[in-house]
Design a protein around this motif. Structure first.
Motif, PDB file in Angstrom:
ATOM      1  N   SER A  27     -18.008 -26.088  67.218  1.00 16.70           N
ATOM      2  CA  SER A  27     -18.961 -25.393  66.351  1.00 16.70           C
ATOM      3  C   SER A  27     -18.447 -25.305  64.922  1.00 16.70           C
ATOM      4  CB  SER A  27     -19.208 -23.972  66.874  1.00 16.70           C
ATOM      5  OG  SER A  27     -19.769 -23.984  68.162  1.00 16.70           O
ATOM      6  N   LEU A  28     -19.378 -25.222  64.001  1.00 20.26           N
ATOM      7  CA  LEU A  28     -19.069 -24.981  62.601  1.00 20.26           C
ATOM      8  C   LEU A  28     -20.167 -24.111  62.019  1.00 20.26           C
ATOM      9  CD1 LEU A  28     -17.933 -28.374  60.986  1.00 20.26           C
ATOM     10  CD2 LEU A  28     -16.557 -26.298  61.235  1.00 20.26           C
ATOM     11  N   ARG A  29     -19.815 -23.380  60.970  1.00 14.50           N
ATOM     12  CA  ARG A  29     -20.796 -22.566  60.261  1.00 14.50           C
ATOM     13  C   ARG A  29     -20.736 -22.931  58.791  1.00 14.50           C
ATOM     14  NH1 ARG A  29     -20.594 -17.470  57.636  1.00 14.50           N
ATOM     15  NH2 ARG A  29     -22.521 -16.239  57.783  1.00 14.50           N
ATOM     16  N   LEU A  30     -21.848 -23.401  58.277  1.00 12.12           N
ATOM     17  CA  LEU A  30     -21.958 -23.707  56.858  1.00 12.12           C
ATOM     18  C   LEU A  30     -22.640 -22.535  56.150  1.00 12.12           C
ATOM     19  CD1 LEU A  30     -23.192 -27.417  56.935  1.00 12.12           C
ATOM     20  CD2 LEU A  30     -20.863 -26.523  57.102  1.00 12.12           C
ATOM     21  N   SER A  31     -22.189 -22.284  54.949  1.00 19.06           N
ATOM     22  CA  SER A  31     -22.816 -21.252  54.116  1.00 19.06           C
ATOM     23  C   SER A  31     -23.246 -21.857  52.793  1.00 19.06           C
ATOM     24  CB  SER A  31     -21.846 -20.102  53.866  1.00 19.06           C
ATOM     25  OG  SER A  31     -21.569 -19.405  55.055  1.00 19.06           O
ATOM     26  N   CYS A  32     -24.265 -21.271  52.222  1.00 18.31           N
ATOM     27  CA  CYS A  32     -24.760 -21.712  50.919  1.00 18.31           C
ATOM     28  C   CYS A  32     -24.990 -20.475  50.070  1.00 18.31           C
ATOM     29  CB  CYS A  32     -26.057 -22.490  51.087  1.00 18.31           C
ATOM     30  SG  CYS A  32     -26.871 -22.930  49.541  1.00 18.31           S
ATOM     31  N   ALA A  33     -24.276 -20.407  48.974  1.00 16.83           N
ATOM     32  CA  ALA A  33     -24.422 -19.299  48.037  1.00 16.83           C
ATOM     33  C   ALA A  33     -25.262 -19.750  46.858  1.00 16.83           C
ATOM     34  CB  ALA A  33     -23.055 -18.831  47.559  1.00 16.83           C
ATOM     35  N   THR A  34     -26.247 -18.945  46.508  1.00 18.55           N
ATOM     36  CA  THR A  34     -27.124 -19.293  45.393  1.00 18.55           C
ATOM     37  C   THR A  34     -26.860 -18.361  44.219  1.00 18.55           C
ATOM     38  OG1 THR A  34     -28.934 -17.835  46.049  1.00 18.55           O
ATOM     39  CG2 THR A  34     -28.867 -20.034  47.032  1.00 18.55           C
ATOM     40  N   SER A  35     -27.091 -18.866  43.037  1.00 20.07           N
ATOM     41  CA  SER A  35     -26.955 -18.060  41.834  1.00 20.07           C
ATOM     42  C   SER A  35     -27.937 -18.560  40.796  1.00 20.07           C
ATOM     43  CB  SER A  35     -25.528 -18.134  41.290  1.00 20.07           C
ATOM     44  OG  SER A  35     -25.191 -19.457  40.950  1.00 20.07           O
ATOM     45  N   GLY A  36     -28.218 -17.726  39.828  1.00 26.99           N
ATOM     46  CA  GLY A  36     -29.122 -18.111  38.758  1.00 26.99           C
ATOM     47  C   GLY A  36     -30.538 -17.588  38.930  1.00 26.99           C
ATOM     48  N   ARG A  37     -30.935 -17.346  40.167  1.00 26.79           N
ATOM     49  CA  ARG A  37     -32.235 -16.754  40.460  1.00 26.79           C
ATOM     50  C   ARG A  37     -32.281 -16.397  41.930  1.00 26.79           C
ATOM     51  NH1 ARG A  37     -37.171 -20.777  41.247  1.00 26.79           N
ATOM     52  NH2 ARG A  37     -37.648 -19.143  42.776  1.00 26.79           N
ATOM     53  N   ASN A  48     -28.040 -13.357  48.740  1.00 26.56           N
ATOM     54  CA  ASN A  48     -28.481 -14.655  48.219  1.00 26.56           C
ATOM     55  C   ASN A  48     -27.757 -15.809  48.911  1.00 26.56           C
ATOM     56  OD1 ASN A  48     -30.307 -13.560  46.297  1.00 26.56           O
ATOM     57  ND2 ASN A  48     -28.582 -13.127  44.944  1.00 26.56           N
ATOM     58  N   THR A  49     -27.676 -15.734  50.213  1.00 27.01           N
ATOM     59  CA  THR A  49     -27.019 -16.786  50.972  1.00 27.01           C
ATOM     60  C   THR A  49     -27.910 -17.276  52.110  1.00 27.01           C
ATOM     61  OG1 THR A  49     -25.941 -15.180  52.421  1.00 27.01           O
ATOM     62  CG2 THR A  49     -24.702 -15.905  50.481  1.00 27.01           C
ATOM     63  N   VAL A  50     -27.676 -18.506  52.507  1.00 26.33           N
ATOM     64  CA  VAL A  50     -28.317 -19.067  53.689  1.00 26.33           C
ATOM     65  C   VAL A  50     -27.233 -19.772  54.485  1.00 26.33           C
ATOM     66  CG1 VAL A  50     -28.959 -21.214  52.531  1.00 26.33           C
ATOM     67  CG2 VAL A  50     -30.217 -20.474  54.549  1.00 26.33           C
ATOM     68  N   ASN A  51     -27.302 -19.654  55.786  1.00 30.36           N
ATOM     69  CA  ASN A  51     -26.259 -20.177  56.656  1.00 30.36           C
ATOM     70  C   ASN A  51     -26.821 -21.148  57.681  1.00 30.36           C
ATOM     71  OD1 ASN A  51     -24.188 -18.311  55.588  1.00 30.36           O
ATOM     72  ND2 ASN A  51     -25.453 -16.754  56.566  1.00 30.36           N
ATOM     73  N   LEU A  52     -25.954 -22.033  58.136  1.00 27.67           N
ATOM     74  CA  LEU A  52     -26.310 -22.980  59.191  1.00 27.67           C
ATOM     75  C   LEU A  52     -25.218 -22.919  60.253  1.00 27.67           C
ATOM     76  CD1 LEU A  52     -28.144 -25.270  60.242  1.00 27.67           C
ATOM     77  CD2 LEU A  52     -26.670 -26.873  59.005  1.00 27.67           C
ATOM     78  N   ARG A  53     -25.581 -22.373  61.402  1.00 24.75           N
ATOM     79  CA  ARG A  53     -24.650 -22.327  62.520  1.00 24.75           C
ATOM     80  C   ARG A  53     -24.900 -23.548  63.383  1.00 24.75           C
ATOM     81  NH1 ARG A  53     -19.733 -20.403  64.227  1.00 24.75           N
ATOM     82  NH2 ARG A  53     -19.685 -20.414  66.518  1.00 24.75           N
ATOM     83  N   PHE A  67     -34.078 -16.540  45.622  1.00 29.38           N
ATOM     84  CA  PHE A  67     -34.970 -17.346  46.449  1.00 29.38           C
ATOM     85  C   PHE A  67     -35.469 -16.548  47.649  1.00 29.38           C
ATOM     86  CE2 PHE A  67     -34.721 -21.378  44.401  1.00 29.38           C
ATOM     87  CZ  PHE A  67     -33.471 -21.439  43.811  1.00 29.38           C
ATOM     88  N   SER A  68     -35.409 -15.240  47.563  1.00 25.56           N
ATOM     89  CA  SER A  68     -35.698 -14.413  48.733  1.00 25.56           C
ATOM     90  C   SER A  68     -37.107 -14.634  49.278  1.00 25.56           C
ATOM     91  CB  SER A  68     -35.481 -12.937  48.407  1.00 25.56           C
ATOM     92  OG  SER A  68     -36.323 -12.535  47.340  1.00 25.56           O
TER      93      SER A  68
END
Length: 123
Positions: free
Chosen positions: A17-27, A76-81, A29-30
């Motif tokens: 298994s792996l978990r990817l994270s994505c951090a957003t900045s600048g605006r 402001n994050t989205v993850n992929l497990r 996206f909620s």
């Protein structure tokens, strides 16, 4: 300036298994759809999954039941497990976001892209 920055990629054995994270900045996206694409060497970019602002999720058939997308709008994050990984999951994974509340399944429907993170699954 809008930025999407992925983290969490790496090398894992098949079945792992792996978990990817994505951090957003600048605006924020909620209220908008975000998601993940991937691209393996010599192949076209491929849809993995997407999540709406409501947190409804949609997945490619190839990952359904193994991958889970989630989001934390306060951070402001989205993850992929990713579970039960297979060698064919090896690819560069990209976090994406769009200026639309609806879902998109094509790369052209997304307005913002991260730089990508490598996931390698060994057999």
């Amino acid at each position: 300036q809008v930025q999407l920055v992925e983290s969490g990629g790496g090398l894992v054995q098949a079945g792992g298994s792996l978990r990817l994270s994505c951090a957003t900045s600048g605006r924020s996206f909620s209220n908008y759809a975000m998601g993940w694409f991937r691209q393996a060497p010599g192949k076209e970019r491929e849809f993995v999954g997407t999540i709406r602002g409501s947190s409804a999720t949609y997945y490619a058939d190839s990952v359904k039941g193994r991958f889970t997308i989630s989001r934390d709008n306060a951070k402001n994050t989205v993850n992929l497990r990713m579970n039960s990984l297979k060698p064919e999951d090896t690819a560069v994974y990209y976090c994406v976001a769009r200026n639309d509340i609806g879902v998109g399944f094509r790369a052209s429907q997304y307005d913002y892209w991260g730089q990508g993170t490598q996931v390698t699954v060994s057999s």
